[in-house]
Scaffold this motif. Structure first.
Motif, PDB file in Angstrom:
ATOM      1  N   GLY A 116      54.031  -0.439 -19.896  1.00 11.52           N
ATOM      2  CA  GLY A 116      53.157   0.349 -19.783  1.00 11.52           C
ATOM      3  C   GLY A 116      54.053   1.752 -19.593  1.00 11.52           C
ATOM      4  O   GLY A 116      53.531   2.787 -20.255  1.00 11.52           O
ATOM      5  N   THR A 117      54.884   1.996 -19.196  1.00 11.92           N
ATOM      6  CA  THR A 117      55.821   3.088 -18.852  1.00 11.92           C
ATOM      7  C   THR A 117      56.336   3.431 -20.324  1.00 11.92           C
ATOM      8  O   THR A 117      56.185   4.762 -20.814  1.00 11.92           O
ATOM      9  CB  THR A 117      57.106   2.949 -18.110  1.00 11.92           C
ATOM     10  OG1 THR A 117      56.685   2.299 -16.708  1.00 11.92           O
ATOM     11  CG2 THR A 117      57.768   4.204 -17.766  1.00 11.92           C
TER      12      THR A 117
ATOM     13  N   TYR B 124      54.776   2.991 -22.952  1.00 11.57           N
ATOM     14  CA  TYR B 124      53.696   3.242 -23.721  1.00 11.57           C
ATOM     15  C   TYR B 124      53.141   4.747 -23.390  1.00 11.57           C
ATOM     16  O   TYR B 124      52.791   5.520 -23.983  1.00 11.57           O
ATOM     17  CB  TYR B 124      52.326   2.522 -23.344  1.00 11.57           C
ATOM     18  CG  TYR B 124      51.187   2.590 -24.154  1.00 11.57           C
ATOM     19  CD1 TYR B 124      51.233   2.048 -25.503  1.00 11.57           C
ATOM     20  CD2 TYR B 124      50.233   3.108 -23.645  1.00 11.57           C
ATOM     21  CE1 TYR B 124      50.086   2.047 -26.367  1.00 11.57           C
ATOM     22  CE2 TYR B 124      48.879   3.265 -24.579  1.00 11.57           C
ATOM     23  CZ  TYR B 124      49.164   2.537 -25.896  1.00 11.57           C
ATOM     24  OH  TYR B 124      48.047   2.932 -26.523  1.00 11.57           O
ATOM     25  N   THR B 125      53.554   5.382 -22.428  1.00 12.06           N
ATOM     26  CA  THR B 125      53.207   6.459 -21.933  1.00 12.06           C
ATOM     27  C   THR B 125      54.394   7.798 -22.265  1.00 12.06           C
ATOM     28  O   THR B 125      53.714   8.890 -22.204  1.00 12.06           O
ATOM     29  CB  THR B 125      53.168   6.691 -20.338  1.00 12.06           C
ATOM     30  OG1 THR B 125      54.312   6.112 -19.545  1.00 12.06           O
ATOM     31  CG2 THR B 125      51.862   5.822 -19.710  1.00 12.06           C
ATOM     32  N   ILE B 126      55.385   7.309 -22.899  1.00 12.26           N
ATOM     33  CA  ILE B 126      56.282   8.424 -23.062  1.00 12.26           C
ATOM     34  C   ILE B 126      55.558   8.973 -24.520  1.00 12.26           C
ATOM     35  O   ILE B 126      55.341   8.106 -25.326  1.00 12.26           O
ATOM     36  CB  ILE B 126      57.502   7.460 -23.530  1.00 12.26           C
ATOM     37  CG1 ILE B 126      58.288   7.167 -22.123  1.00 12.26           C
ATOM     38  CG2 ILE B 126      58.485   8.770 -24.037  1.00 12.26           C
ATOM     39  CD1 ILE B 126      59.604   6.299 -22.600  1.00 12.26           C
ATOM     40  N   PRO B 127      55.726  10.352 -24.551  1.00 10.17           N
ATOM     41  CA  PRO B 127      55.140  10.957 -25.773  1.00 10.17           C
ATOM     42  C   PRO B 127      56.366  10.531 -26.810  1.00 10.17           C
ATOM     43  O   PRO B 127      57.148  10.383 -26.679  1.00 10.17           O
ATOM     44  CB  PRO B 127      55.089  12.407 -25.482  1.00 10.17           C
ATOM     45  CG  PRO B 127      55.238  12.467 -23.886  1.00 10.17           C
ATOM     46  CD  PRO B 127      55.860  11.407 -23.391  1.00 10.17           C
ATOM     47  N   SER B 128      55.599  10.233 -27.978  1.00 10.75           N
ATOM     48  CA  SER B 128      56.231   9.642 -29.067  1.00 10.75           C
ATOM     49  C   SER B 128      57.147  10.680 -29.528  1.00 10.75           C
ATOM     50  O   SER B 128      58.355  10.215 -29.773  1.00 10.75           O
ATOM     51  CB  SER B 128      55.322   9.345 -30.423  1.00 10.75           C
ATOM     52  OG  SER B 128      54.228  10.291 -30.382  1.00 10.75           O
TER      53      SER B 128
ATOM     54  N   TYR C 156      55.812   1.011 -28.643  1.00 10.19           N
ATOM     55  CA  TYR C 156      54.151   0.989 -28.402  1.00 10.19           C
ATOM     56  C   TYR C 156      53.409  -0.052 -28.736  1.00 10.19           C
ATOM     57  O   TYR C 156      52.300   0.084 -28.130  1.00 10.19           O
ATOM     58  CB  TYR C 156      53.744   2.533 -29.168  1.00 10.19           C
ATOM     59  CG  TYR C 156      54.428   3.682 -28.838  1.00 10.19           C
ATOM     60  CD1 TYR C 156      54.269   4.215 -27.445  1.00 10.19           C
ATOM     61  CD2 TYR C 156      55.207   4.288 -29.650  1.00 10.19           C
ATOM     62  CE1 TYR C 156      54.538   5.523 -27.007  1.00 10.19           C
ATOM     63  CE2 TYR C 156      55.835   5.554 -29.114  1.00 10.19           C
ATOM     64  CZ  TYR C 156      55.737   5.954 -27.886  1.00 10.19           C
ATOM     65  OH  TYR C 156      56.114   7.212 -27.442  1.00 10.19           O
TER      66      TYR C 156
END
Lengths: 369, 226
Positions: free
Chosen positions: B68-69, B71-75, B100
């Motif tokens: 989940g962490t 997933y939250t990092i801006p690409s 992702y």
């Protein structure tokens, strides 16, 4: 006398390791080969737990279990389960497999070749009167009753000597349930499997069982006897209460009309003269008579209808609205008696052959002896 | 002023597209390749993790916390963080893309397996399936619709993210979007956006079709009565 097929010795199951009451505590039970033993009792009595310990879906915490003389606890559970038929209430058909594949499940697991499996499926289709069309369908396309039949057929696929059935007819409506029960009784008469059958429904137990074990909380056996014995002589108050009211009526459901005698009843033939027919009715104090030609039941004629004719053949015999057969239970016969204006049930056997009549007195005598 | 510049040019310059057919095709292939690798590798990583989480409920929360962490990092930030280690490479792009997919895939595999009716599992065990047979012949087939739903979301998400990887030079059709912005060139901008959109829609449809094909039992719901 009979050979013991399943033997439970001091079997216990505790679900929580740290104390707490045992689900099943020190239960011992022998079941004979070819016998249907129904475990019945209120919820929480451990009937399902007891059954699942036989194929080790639940591991007992104490005691020993033997099936056909072999200690099941020493066996590989997977091997063991493949040799024991298993049917559960929700049937558990594999939804992603066709009916054919479902029935073939265990044969495939034990490595039968395709030809042998096909042959066995043909046999089962015949035995269970399944529609061949269904074989290529998925379970979701079948009605509840059909799914139940497939579930039982699947459990019998490798012809296991022992079957475990956990409320197998529980998920269908009463009418379908009755039909499934009747069909299964007929099949079991041929197959003579050793069956452990779990239900909470005492009427189903009475109908299906050779012997009933009535369980109380903790797997305590309150009575283990034939349905007839349990109804006639309930061992204690618990059993009496569980069996409920109408014990007499329930016993009637256990006896077939063919098992008891019938009374003569007024009988005339088409060629009997009206005068003789009236005499026959008056002799037996009836106001009607059955018309029987060459042993075949044609219907009935009324006293008053014969007054102005010369022969019985001059009046059209009226069809019976209901009659019972040798295969009917006394309970059905009783129903026929109380709903008929004439207060008797006419008994025909083998189709339309006249046997005699049943009266309330006769049935009541049967129950009192 | 920028807008004025864009407005100077026609919306679609067909000649340019025609002249660059080879590049368009190459970039589409690159886009497909990057997506495919990301989803496959994502699946290879997710599958054992999901099985582990399914069997041992305790490990599910930490697994979803980590994925989940990620997933939250801006690409864009993730790609930038990776450049010092893996450079402007396919590896950098894939590390990001795979990261992702994990949360989506793991969640769906576990949810799919959890949704298998316990009665079906019990009946299968009662008939003599081993745990392994139960998994491969009963649980996974029945979980397939939910798992494939996860693959669909992961695929469509990845197709979108690949365009962002254009910033590190591995962006497939994103290349045209970037080009369009750089040179204020509407044709490239539209080409890149529309083609990646169509690609995503197409892949989604393909996966829906695949799901129907591999789960024939889920289609037939008409009850036949005797």
């Amino acid at each position: 006398m009979s050979e013991v097929a399943i033997s439970l010795r001091n079997v216990s199951k505790k679900f929580s390791a740290n104390g707490g009451p045992a689900a099943v505590d020190d239960l011992s039970l022998d079941m004979n080969k070819g016998e249907t033993v129904v475990l019945v009792g209120p919820s929480g009595c451990g009937k399902t737990t007891t059954m699942k310990m036989i194929n080790r879906l639940i591991e007992p915490t104490g005691g020993s279990i033997e099936v056909d003389g072999t200690d099941v606890l020493a066996q590989d559970p997977v091997e063991l389960r493949r040799n024991i038929g298993y049917v559960i209430q929700s049937i558990g058909l594999l939804p992603h497999r066709t009916i054919r594949e479902n029935i073939a499940t265990v044969p495939k697991l034990v490595g039968w070749d395709g030809g042998r499996i096909d042959k066995r499926i043909d046999e089962l289709v015949e035995i269970f009167e399944l529609d061949r069309e269904f074989l290529k369908r998925y379970p979701s396309e079948l009605s509840g009753g059909q799914r139940q039949r497939v579930g039982v057929a699947r459990a019998l696929a490798v012809d296991p000597p022992v079957m475990l059935m956990d409320e197998p007819f529980g998920a269908v409506d009463p009418i379908v349930r009755e039909r499934l029960q009747d069909q299964f009784l007929k099949i079991q008469e041929e197959l003579k499997k050793t069956i452990v059958f779990v239900t909470h429904d005492i009427d189903e137990a009475i109908k299906m069982a050779d012997r009933i074990a009535i369980l109380n909380t903790g797997g305590v056996i309150e009575q283990y006897a034939t349905p007839e014995e349990i109804l006639r002589e309930p061992a204690n108050n618990f059993v009496k209460q569980f069996v409920g009211v109408e014990r007499g009526l329930k016993r009637l459901a256990l006896t077939k009309v063919a098992d008891i005698g019938t009374d003569e009843g007024p009988v005339v033939t088409s060629s009997t003269s009206a005068a003789e027919a009236i005499k026959e009715m008056e002799r037996l104090d009836f106001h009607w008579a059955s018309v029987v030609d060459d042993g075949e039941l044609k219907g009935w004629v009324e006293h008053s209808a014969l007054k102005r004719v010369t022969n019985v053949s001059d009046v059209e015999p009226k069809p019976f609205s209901a009659y019972v057969t040798g295969e009917s239970t006394l309970r059905e016969a009783l129903d026929s008696i109380v709903t008929s204006r004439t207060q008797v049930a006419v008994v025909a056997i083998e189709g339309q052959r006249y046997k005699g009549i049943l009266t309330l007195q006769r049935i009541s005598k049967e129950i009192l002896t | 002023m920028i807008l004025a510049q864009i407005e100077d040019r026609p919306l679609v310059e067909w000649d340019w597209i025609n002249d660059n057919r080879d590049v368009v095709l190459a970039k589409l292939l690159e886009h497909a390749q990057l997506t495919f690798i990301a989803v496959v590798v994502g699946m290879i990583i997710s599958f054992p993790l999901a099985l582990w989480a399914y069997r041992h409920k305790r490990v599910y929360p930490p697994i979803t916390a980590v994925t989940g962490t990620l997933y939250t990092i801006p690409s864009l930030a993730l790609f930038a963080m990776l450049i010092p280690y893996t450079g402007l490479s396919v590896l950098t792009a894939e590390i990001g893309l795979v990261s992702y997919t994990l949360l989506i895939l793991i969640r769906n595999i576990v949810a799919g397996l959890d949704a298998v009716p316990s009665d079906t599992k019990e009946a299968a065990l009662g008939m003599g399936f081993t745990q392994r047979q139960l998994l491969w012949r009963v649980e996974l087939p029945l979980a397939t619709p939910v798992i494939l739903a996860g693959v669909r979301v992961a695929t469509v998400t990845t197709i979108g993210l690949v365009t962002v990887a254009a910033f590190i030079g591995k962006g497939g059709l994103g290349h045209f979007i970037l080009l369009g912005f750089d040179r204020l060139f509407p044709t490239a901008l539209l080409l890149g956006s529309l083609m990646s959109l169509l690609f995503a829609v197409g892949m989604d449809a393909l996966l829906v079709w695949t799901e129907r094909r591999v789960t024939p039992w889920a289609r037939s719901r008409t009850v036949v009565t005797t």
